[in-house]
Design a protein around this motif. Structure first.
Motif, PDB file in Angstrom:
ATOM      1  N   ALA A   1     -16.315  -0.042   0.019  1.00 35.56           N
ATOM      2  CA  ALA A   1     -16.151  -1.500   0.050  1.00 35.56           C
ATOM      3  C   ALA A   1     -15.050  -1.896   1.022  1.00 35.56           C
ATOM      4  CB  ALA A   1     -15.831  -2.015  -1.350  1.00 35.56           C
ATOM      5  N   ASN A   2     -13.959  -1.148   1.040  1.00 36.73           N
ATOM      6  CA  ASN A   2     -12.853  -1.464   1.944  1.00 36.73           C
ATOM      7  C   ASN A   2     -13.224  -1.169   3.392  1.00 36.73           C
ATOM      8  OD1 ASN A   2     -10.041  -2.309   2.245  1.00 36.73           O
ATOM      9  ND2 ASN A   2      -9.701  -0.215   2.969  1.00 36.73           N
ATOM     10  N   TYR A   3     -13.997  -0.096   3.602  1.00 40.72           N
ATOM     11  CA  TYR A   3     -14.416   0.259   4.965  1.00 40.72           C
ATOM     12  C   TYR A   3     -15.316  -0.827   5.551  1.00 40.72           C
ATOM     13  CZ  TYR A   3     -16.651   2.831   8.758  1.00 40.72           C
ATOM     14  OH  TYR A   3     -17.128   3.223   9.997  1.00 40.72           O
ATOM     15  N   VAL A   4     -16.223  -1.365   4.711  1.00 41.13           N
ATOM     16  CA  VAL A   4     -17.153  -2.382   5.183  1.00 41.13           C
ATOM     17  C   VAL A   4     -16.465  -3.742   5.334  1.00 41.13           C
ATOM     18  CG1 VAL A   4     -19.238  -3.692   4.595  1.00 41.13           C
ATOM     19  CG2 VAL A   4     -19.148  -1.218   4.211  1.00 41.13           C
ATOM     20  N   GLY A   5     -15.648  -4.105   4.318  1.00 44.26           N
ATOM     21  CA  GLY A   5     -15.065  -5.448   4.331  1.00 44.26           C
ATOM     22  C   GLY A   5     -13.629  -5.526   4.796  1.00 44.26           C
ATOM     23  N   GLY A   6     -12.917  -4.389   4.768  1.00 43.72           N
ATOM     24  CA  GLY A   6     -11.513  -4.390   5.161  1.00 43.72           C
ATOM     25  C   GLY A   6     -10.650  -5.286   4.282  1.00 43.72           C
ATOM     26  N   TRP A   7     -10.927  -5.270   2.967  1.00 45.83           N
ATOM     27  CA  TRP A   7     -10.272  -6.211   2.063  1.00 45.83           C
ATOM     28  C   TRP A   7      -8.886  -5.762   1.608  1.00 45.83           C
ATOM     29  CZ3 TRP A   7     -15.371  -5.887  -1.047  1.00 45.83           C
ATOM     30  CH2 TRP A   7     -16.371  -6.633  -0.402  1.00 45.83           C
ATOM     31  N   PHE A   8      -8.651  -4.443   1.528  1.00 48.55           N
ATOM     32  CA  PHE A   8      -7.451  -3.952   0.857  1.00 48.55           C
ATOM     33  C   PHE A   8      -6.477  -3.297   1.828  1.00 48.55           C
ATOM     34  CE2 PHE A   8     -10.993  -2.931  -2.289  1.00 48.55           C
ATOM     35  CZ  PHE A   8     -10.911  -4.154  -2.928  1.00 48.55           C
ATOM     36  N   SER A   9      -5.208  -3.455   1.509  1.00 48.78           N
ATOM     37  CA  SER A   9      -4.193  -2.637   2.164  1.00 48.78           C
ATOM     38  C   SER A   9      -4.216  -1.263   1.516  1.00 48.78           C
ATOM     39  CB  SER A   9      -2.810  -3.270   1.998  1.00 48.78           C
ATOM     40  OG  SER A   9      -2.436  -3.252   0.621  1.00 48.78           O
ATOM     41  N   ALA A  10      -3.500  -0.296   2.066  1.00 47.12           N
ATOM     42  CA  ALA A  10      -3.483   1.065   1.516  1.00 47.12           C
ATOM     43  C   ALA A  10      -2.984   1.072   0.072  1.00 47.12           C
ATOM     44  CB  ALA A  10      -2.620   1.965   2.392  1.00 47.12           C
ATOM     45  N   ASP A  11      -1.932   0.290  -0.205  1.00 36.90           N
ATOM     46  CA  ASP A  11      -1.374   0.255  -1.568  1.00 36.90           C
ATOM     47  C   ASP A  11      -2.364  -0.356  -2.556  1.00 36.90           C
ATOM     48  OD1 ASP A  11       0.919   1.389  -0.638  1.00 36.90           O
ATOM     49  OD2 ASP A  11       2.059  -0.484  -0.520  1.00 36.90           O
ATOM     50  N   VAL A  12      -3.010  -1.441  -2.145  1.00 40.55           N
ATOM     51  CA  VAL A  12      -3.968  -2.107  -3.033  1.00 40.55           C
ATOM     52  C   VAL A  12      -5.192  -1.224  -3.253  1.00 40.55           C
ATOM     53  CG1 VAL A  12      -5.511  -4.086  -3.298  1.00 40.55           C
ATOM     54  CG2 VAL A  12      -3.183  -4.414  -2.414  1.00 40.55           C
ATOM     55  N   LEU A  13      -5.641  -0.551  -2.200  1.00 37.24           N
ATOM     56  CA  LEU A  13      -6.793   0.342  -2.329  1.00 37.24           C
ATOM     57  C   LEU A  13      -6.514   1.449  -3.334  1.00 37.24           C
ATOM     58  CD1 LEU A  13      -9.580   1.347  -1.479  1.00 37.24           C
ATOM     59  CD2 LEU A  13      -8.473   2.576   0.403  1.00 37.24           C
ATOM     60  N   LEU A  14      -5.314   2.028  -3.264  1.00 39.15           N
ATOM     61  CA  LEU A  14      -4.955   3.079  -4.209  1.00 39.15           C
ATOM     62  C   LEU A  14      -4.943   2.552  -5.635  1.00 39.15           C
ATOM     63  CD1 LEU A  14      -4.077   6.003  -4.565  1.00 39.15           C
ATOM     64  CD2 LEU A  14      -1.701   5.268  -4.252  1.00 39.15           C
ATOM     65  N   LEU A  15      -4.416   1.333  -5.817  1.00 39.53           N
ATOM     66  CA  LEU A  15      -4.374   0.730  -7.153  1.00 39.53           C
ATOM     67  C   LEU A  15      -5.780   0.461  -7.678  1.00 39.53           C
ATOM     68  CD1 LEU A  15      -2.655  -0.447  -9.446  1.00 39.53           C
ATOM     69  CD2 LEU A  15      -2.646  -2.637  -8.219  1.00 39.53           C
ATOM     70  N   VAL A  16      -6.646  -0.028  -6.801  1.00 38.10           N
ATOM     71  CA  VAL A  16      -8.031  -0.289  -7.197  1.00 38.10           C
ATOM     72  C   VAL A  16      -8.730   1.013  -7.589  1.00 38.10           C
ATOM     73  CG1 VAL A  16     -10.298  -1.042  -6.367  1.00 38.10           C
ATOM     74  CG2 VAL A  16      -8.255  -2.389  -5.841  1.00 38.10           C
ATOM     75  N   GLN A  17      -8.495   2.071  -6.836  1.00 41.11           N
ATOM     76  CA  GLN A  17      -9.113   3.354  -7.166  1.00 41.11           C
ATOM     77  C   GLN A  17      -8.625   3.886  -8.503  1.00 41.11           C
ATOM     78  OE1 GLN A  17      -8.118   5.448  -3.492  1.00 41.11           O
ATOM     79  NE2 GLN A  17     -10.272   5.419  -2.875  1.00 41.11           N
ATOM     80  N   TRP A  18      -7.342   3.806  -8.752  1.00 42.09           N
ATOM     81  CA  TRP A  18      -6.800   4.254 -10.044  1.00 42.09           C
ATOM     82  C   TRP A  18      -7.410   3.458 -11.192  1.00 42.09           C
ATOM     83  CZ3 TRP A  18      -0.828   4.661  -8.782  1.00 42.09           C
ATOM     84  CH2 TRP A  18      -0.611   5.808  -8.013  1.00 42.09           C
ATOM     85  N   SER A  19      -7.437   2.131 -11.018  1.00 40.80           N
ATOM     86  CA  SER A  19      -7.969   1.261 -12.077  1.00 40.80           C
ATOM     87  C   SER A  19      -9.444   1.554 -12.330  1.00 40.80           C
ATOM     88  CB  SER A  19      -7.799  -0.208 -11.690  1.00 40.80           C
ATOM     89  OG  SER A  19      -6.438  -0.520 -11.479  1.00 40.80           O
ATOM     90  N   THR A  20     -10.188   1.734 -11.244  1.00 38.23           N
ATOM     91  CA  THR A  20     -11.617   2.054 -11.373  1.00 38.23           C
ATOM     92  C   THR A  20     -11.810   3.369 -12.115  1.00 38.23           C
ATOM     93  OG1 THR A  20     -12.098   0.892  -9.305  1.00 38.23           O
ATOM     94  CG2 THR A  20     -13.763   2.457 -10.109  1.00 38.23           C
TER      95      THR A  20
END
Length: 205
Positions: free
Chosen positions: A57-76
């Motif tokens: 999702a981040n690769y396609v949309g570029g929505w998250f910074s590195a920190d936010v992406l890591l948080l989203v992955q942990w939460s998921t």
């Protein structure tokens, strides 16, 4: 999914008693809700999806910074780990071959633990059911295998498996015991009165 009630268990015991009056075979019935807790399966799927879905999702949309992406992955990962532990979802994540392999292993362990290989004349028979896996297996010792080919149990197992799918485990046991009894009476008839093993239904924790 519910295991059999006390009255259901008593009906199974009565059916075994009836069969064993006319055969030297020693029948043992074992029922378990699930053959394995498959604890690693939810974690494996949660880990794969937690890495892939937010990353794609981040690769396609570029929505998250590195920190936010890591948080989203942990939460998921945490949410999916909890979700995938639900029995209805858990069993759907497990390949059929894995479920049947675990159930088959447990059936063979029960054959030994219930001492079916120590009966006089090798006439032990195990009727094993694992409800979550929708798995039914009949195992017999050498004294029965010598006079009855394993193929004779296939239709009985198929009928029982269909009943487990329909939630009719009690009736499945009764029909299976009766069908086995007809074959055993003809090929392993009673030669003397004995009862080497308990006739009650064994329910595994």
């Amino acid at each position: 999914m519910t295991l059999l009630s006390k009255s259901d268990q008593e009906a199974v015991t009565a059916a075994i008693n009836e069969v064993e009056r006319e055969t030297d075979a020693e029948l043992v019935t074992v029922l378990t809700a699930q053959s394995d807790n498959y604890s690693y399966i939810p974690l494996l799927w949660a880990g794969i999806l937690a890495l892939l879905v937010p990353g794609i999702a981040n690769y396609v949309g570029g929505w998250f910074s590195a920190d936010v992406l890591l948080l989203v992955q942990w939460s998921t990962f945490v949410l999916l780990s909890l979700l995938f532990r639900m029995p209805r979802i858990n069993t759907r994540l497990i390949p059929r071959q894995v479920r049947y392999w675990r159930a088959s292993n447990l059936a063979r362990r029960q054959f030994l633990e219930q001492r079916l290989h120590h009966t006089d004349g090798g006439t032990g028979m195990l009727i094993f059911v694992s409800e979550a896996e929708r798995y039914v297996e009949i195992l017999v010792d050498q004294g029965i295998a010598d006079v009855l080919d394993d193929k004779v149990w296939e239709d009985i197992v198929a009928d029982f498996t269909a009943k487990v799918h329909q939630g009719e485990t009690r009736q499945g046991f009764l029909d299976c015991i009766a069908a086995c009894g007809k074959l055993l009476k003809a090929h392993v008839p009673a030669t003397h009165e004995r009862n080497e093993l308990p006739n009650h239904l064994v329910i595994l924790p």
